[in-house]
Design an enzyme around this catalytic site. Structure first.
Site, PDB file in Angstrom:
ATOM      1  CG  ASN A  27      -0.606  26.436  11.027  1.00 25.04           C
ATOM      2  OD1 ASN A  27      -0.897  25.587  10.178  1.00 25.04           O
ATOM      3  ND2 ASN A  27      -1.258  26.556  12.167  1.00 25.04           N
ATOM      4  CE  LYS A  86      -4.175  29.248  11.710  1.00 26.36           C
ATOM      5  NZ  LYS A  86      -4.783  29.677  12.935  1.00 26.36           N
ATOM      6  CG  HIS A 142      -2.024  25.026  16.011  1.00 22.29           C
ATOM      7  ND1 HIS A 142      -3.307  25.504  16.090  1.00 22.29           N
ATOM      8  CD2 HIS A 142      -1.257  26.058  15.576  1.00 22.29           C
ATOM      9  CE1 HIS A 142      -3.314  26.778  15.699  1.00 22.29           C
ATOM     10  NE2 HIS A 142      -2.078  27.133  15.387  1.00 22.29           N
ATOM     11  CD  GLU A 191      -6.343  26.802  14.570  1.00 21.42           C
ATOM     12  OE1 GLU A 191      -5.903  26.173  13.590  1.00 21.42           O
ATOM     13  OE2 GLU A 191      -6.219  28.043  14.688  1.00 21.42           O
ATOM     14  CD  GLU A 193       1.007  29.344  17.669  1.00 22.14           C
ATOM     15  OE1 GLU A 193       1.168  30.148  16.747  1.00 22.14           O
ATOM     16  OE2 GLU A 193       0.349  28.300  17.545  1.00 22.14           O
ATOM     17  N   GLY A 206      -5.381  34.229  15.493  1.00 20.62           N
ATOM     18  CA  GLY A 206      -6.436  34.515  14.517  1.00 20.62           C
ATOM     19  C   GLY A 206      -7.407  35.587  14.971  1.00 20.62           C
ATOM     20  CB  SER A 255      -2.673  38.460  15.813  1.00 18.49           C
ATOM     21  OG  SER A 255      -3.909  37.763  15.881  1.00 18.49           O
TER      22      SER A 255
HETATM   23  C1  PEP Z   1      -1.329  29.986  14.188  1.00 21.79           C
HETATM   24  O1  PEP Z   1      -2.173  29.430  13.515  1.00 21.79           O
HETATM   25  O2  PEP Z   1      -0.430  29.332  14.738  1.00 21.79           O
HETATM   26  C2  PEP Z   1      -1.390  31.447  14.329  1.00 21.79           C
HETATM   27  C3  PEP Z   1      -0.540  32.050  15.113  1.00 21.79           C
HETATM   28  O3  PEP Z   1      -2.351  32.092  13.602  1.00 21.79           O
HETATM   29  P1  PEP Z   1      -2.460  33.694  13.323  1.00 21.79           P
HETATM   30  O4  PEP Z   1      -1.089  34.167  12.936  1.00 21.79           O
HETATM   31  O5  PEP Z   1      -3.452  33.822  12.240  1.00 21.79           O
HETATM   32  O6  PEP Z   1      -2.893  34.320  14.620  1.00 21.79           O
END
Ligand code: PEP
Length: 252
Positions: free
Chosen positions: A13, A15, A97, A99, A169, A175, A215
């Site tokens: 992703n 973003k 997601h 976000e 997630e 993040g 992460s």
């Molecule tokens: C994501 O944006 O779905 C995500 C898991 O981000 P990160 O890997 O940076 O934690």
């Protein structure tokens, strides 16, 4: 015991990141990298670059939109429909997601409607679910993720599950550099699979891929990938870097 018929799946992703020059570098390492051919790889660039990325990436790497709307067309300024995403040759969409949920205020109901419409329009979908830190700390993880999953599952017809990959997630891990431990992630994946078994069907529970996001790095991916119910990853930050290839190859 039979091994599960679930191909390892890794999504990137991107973003709100990248421009044509930076995207060119990502395409280079994806094209040059020795990607495990048994992993299904899907990259999600910003909407404006979807067609460019689809035309530039090798066809073995799939492309996803990061979001889409719940209707095909109309007076919805700024939105993109599944029909438009398909029209530029893209097959997948990430939906719901964290976000989208937490920055843009998308509800379970809207996310369910988007999933239903995207599947009807012929896209494959990666719906995302996950609890916030305070929900985990107050013992509400299961209640939250089951409620999010129900809103999604209610919009999926039995023959559409083959086009669905669920992303678990935890919001506190996205993040932040705080990864769920393999045991923590596995525990929730097992519970989600049991929920699918009890509320959809044993077949869907056995065949649907449940991937982990939060992460994931080249350092922690192998240990996570060893867990029986972790069928892959959704990767944010590291999907912009060459280390992403190591995550794709985590099961090698
Ligand atoms: C994501 O944006 O779905 C995500 C898991 O981000 P990160 O890997 O940076 O934690």
């Amino acid at each position: 015991m039979l091994s599960a018929p679930r191909n390892f799946f890794v999504g990137g992703n991107w973003k709100l990141n990248g421009n044509k020059q930076e995207i060119g570098k990502i395409i280079n390492f994806l094209t040059a990298g020795n990607l495990d051919p048994s992993t299904e790889v899907v990259c999600a660039p910003p909407t404006i670059y979807l067609e460019y990325v689809r035309k530039t990436l090798p066809s073995s790497v799939c492309v996803a939109a990061q979001n889409c709307y719940k209707v095909p067309k109309g007076a919805f300024t700024g939105e993109t429909s599944p029909a438009m995403i398909k029209d530029v040759g893209v097959e997948w969409a990430i939906i719901g997601h964290s976000e989208r949920r937490n920055v843009f205020g998308e509800s379970d109901e809207l996310i369910g409607a988007k999933v239903g419409h995207a599947l009807e329009a012929g896209l494959k979908v990666i719906p995302c679910i996950g609890e916030k830190l305070e929900e985990r700390e107050s013992g509400k993880t299961e209640e939250v993720v089951f409620c999010q999953l129900k809103a999604i599952a209610d919009n999926i017809k039995p023959d559409q599950w083959q086009n669905v990959v669920i992303a678990y997630e935890p919001v506190w891990a996205i993040g932040t550099g705080k990864t769920a431990s393999p045991a923590q992630a596995q525990e929730i994946h097992v519970k989600l699979r049991k929920w699918l078994n009890d509320n959809v069907s044993a077949d869907v529970a056995w065949k649907t891929r449940i991937i982990y996001g939060g992460s994931v790095t080249a350092d922690n991916c192998r240990e996570l990938a060893r867990e029986r119910d972790i069928d892959g990853f959704l990767v944010g930050g590291v999907s912009l870097k060459p280390d992403f290839v190591q995550i794709v190859n985590a099961r090698q």
